[in-house]
Design an enzyme around this catalytic site. Structure first.
Site, PDB file in Angstrom:
ATOM      1  N   ASP A   7       1.000  -1.079  -0.325  1.00 26.90           N
ATOM      2  CA  ASP A   7       0.102  -0.003  -0.142  1.00 26.90           C
ATOM      3  C   ASP A   7       0.768   1.122  -0.267  1.00 26.90           C
ATOM      4  O   ASP A   7       2.105   0.917   0.179  1.00 26.90           O
ATOM      5  CB  ASP A   7      -0.755  -0.231   1.218  1.00 26.90           C
ATOM      6  CG  ASP A   7      -1.819   1.200   1.511  1.00 26.90           C
ATOM      7  OD1 ASP A   7      -2.574   1.610   0.426  1.00 26.90           O
ATOM      8  OD2 ASP A   7      -1.566   1.823   2.650  1.00 26.90           O
ATOM      9  N   ASP A   9      -0.222   5.309   1.018  1.00 23.97           N
ATOM     10  CA  ASP A   9      -0.781   5.978   1.970  1.00 23.97           C
ATOM     11  C   ASP A   9      -0.733   5.475   3.302  1.00 23.97           C
ATOM     12  O   ASP A   9      -1.572   4.510   3.558  1.00 23.97           O
ATOM     13  CB  ASP A   9      -2.019   6.853   1.713  1.00 23.97           C
ATOM     14  CG  ASP A   9      -1.814   7.545   0.389  1.00 23.97           C
ATOM     15  OD1 ASP A   9      -0.877   8.162  -0.021  1.00 23.97           O
ATOM     16  OD2 ASP A   9      -2.880   7.882  -0.463  1.00 23.97           O
ATOM     17  N   ASP A 166      -1.093  -1.048   6.156  1.00 21.84           N
ATOM     18  CA  ASP A 166      -1.496  -0.376   7.446  1.00 21.84           C
ATOM     19  C   ASP A 166      -2.810  -0.209   8.027  1.00 21.84           C
ATOM     20  O   ASP A 166      -2.951   0.157   9.128  1.00 21.84           O
ATOM     21  CB  ASP A 166      -0.956   1.062   7.365  1.00 21.84           C
ATOM     22  CG  ASP A 166      -1.763   1.954   6.699  1.00 21.84           C
ATOM     23  OD1 ASP A 166      -2.275   2.831   7.120  1.00 21.84           O
ATOM     24  OD2 ASP A 166      -1.847   2.001   5.327  1.00 21.84           O
TER      25      ASP A 166
END
Length: 218
Positions: A7, A9, A166
Site C-alpha cells: 500500500d 498512503d 497499514d
C-alpha cells in the site's frame, strides 16, 4: 524470490498532510471552511471519490450532488502538482533497498489515483524502486477488491506474494486476495491491531527485510 506488494498512503508515506492541504485548497476556493488534519486523515484510504464525498458531507453539502464532479476534478489536478507534505516513514528507503538486494520484486497498489500516486512516489524518491504501480483508477475496482493486487502479481510474474499495508482496508484486501498480510502499525489504522487479521506486524521498517528473509510458506 519473493514478491512484495505495498500500500502507499499510511504505509510507505505519510501523505495525510499533503492530502489535508489539497483538500482544504479545494474547499476554501469555494468559500467553505478549512478542516482539521485529523478529520481529513480519517477520510484517507478509500480513493479520491470517497474523499470528495466525505469533504462535501463535512461542509453540509450533498456528497453526490452537482458539486461532486468539479470538486473531484479540482482535487485530482492539484494532487498531481501539490506534492509537498508527502514524507517517507523512517527507514523505508533502506528497507526497500535491502529487499531489492535480496531479489524481491516490488509493487505498489494504492487507491490514490494513478497519476497523483506517481507524483507522490517521485516526490519522495521511490520511483526507482517500484517497476509496478497500480492506482485507484487503473482498474474498474479498488481495494479491498482483490483485482489490483492480482494484477500486480501478474505484472511481477509471481503467484506467491506478501501484501504490506497499514489499515483496515489493507487487511480486507489481503484476505480477499488470498495473501499473507504484514501490517505496519504506525500508519492510519483505527482498529486495535489484534482485531485485524494479519500474519505479522512491524512498527519499524528496519524489521521488514528480516521478516521477509525468514518467511516460511505453508
Amino acid at each position: 524470490m519473493t514478491a512484495l506488494i505495498f500500500d502507499l498512503d499510511g504505509t510507505l508515506i505519510d501523505s495525510a498532510p499533503a492530502i489535508h492541504s489539497v483538500s482544504n485548497a479545494v474547499l476554501t476556493a469555494r468559500g467553505y471552511p478549512a478542516l482539521s488534519l485529523d478529520e481529513v486523515r480519517g477520510y484517507v484510504g478509500k480513493g479520491a471519490p470517497h474523499l470528495v464525498r466525505c469533504l462535501l458531507q463535512s461542509v453540509g453539502e450533498n456528497p453526490d450532488g452537482p458539486l461532486f464532479q468539479p470538486l473531484h476534478d479540482d482535487l485530482i489536478t492539484r494532487y498531481e502538482t501539490e506534492v509537498e507534505g508527502n514524507t517517507l516513514y523512517p527507514g523505508v528507503v533502506q528497507a526497500l533497498e535491502a529487499l531489492a538486494a535480496m531479489g524481491c520484486a516490488l509493487a505498489i497498489t494504492t487507491n490514490k489515483p494513478y497519476r497523483p500516486a506517481l507524483a507522490a512516489i517521485a516526490h519522495v524518491g521511490l520511483d526507482r524502486l517500484f517497476p509496478v504501480v497500480i492506482g485507484g483508477d487503473s482498474l474498474p475496482t479498488r481495494k479491498p477488491a482483490p483485482e489490483m493486487v492480482h494484477e500486480a502479481q501478474r505484472l511481477l510474474g509471481h503467484d506467491r506474494a506478501l501484501y504490506v499495508g497499514d489499515s483496515e482496508i489493507d487487511a480486507e484486501t489481503a484476505v480477499n486476495a488470498g495473501l499473507p498480510f504484514l501490517i505496519y502499525t504506525e500508519g492510519y489504522r483505527k482498529t486495535p491491531l489484534d482485531a485485524l487479521p494479519h500474519a505479522a506486524s512491524f512498527s519499524d521498517f528496519k524489521a521488514l527485510p528480516g521478516l521477509v528473509e525468514h518467511w516460511t510458506w505453508p
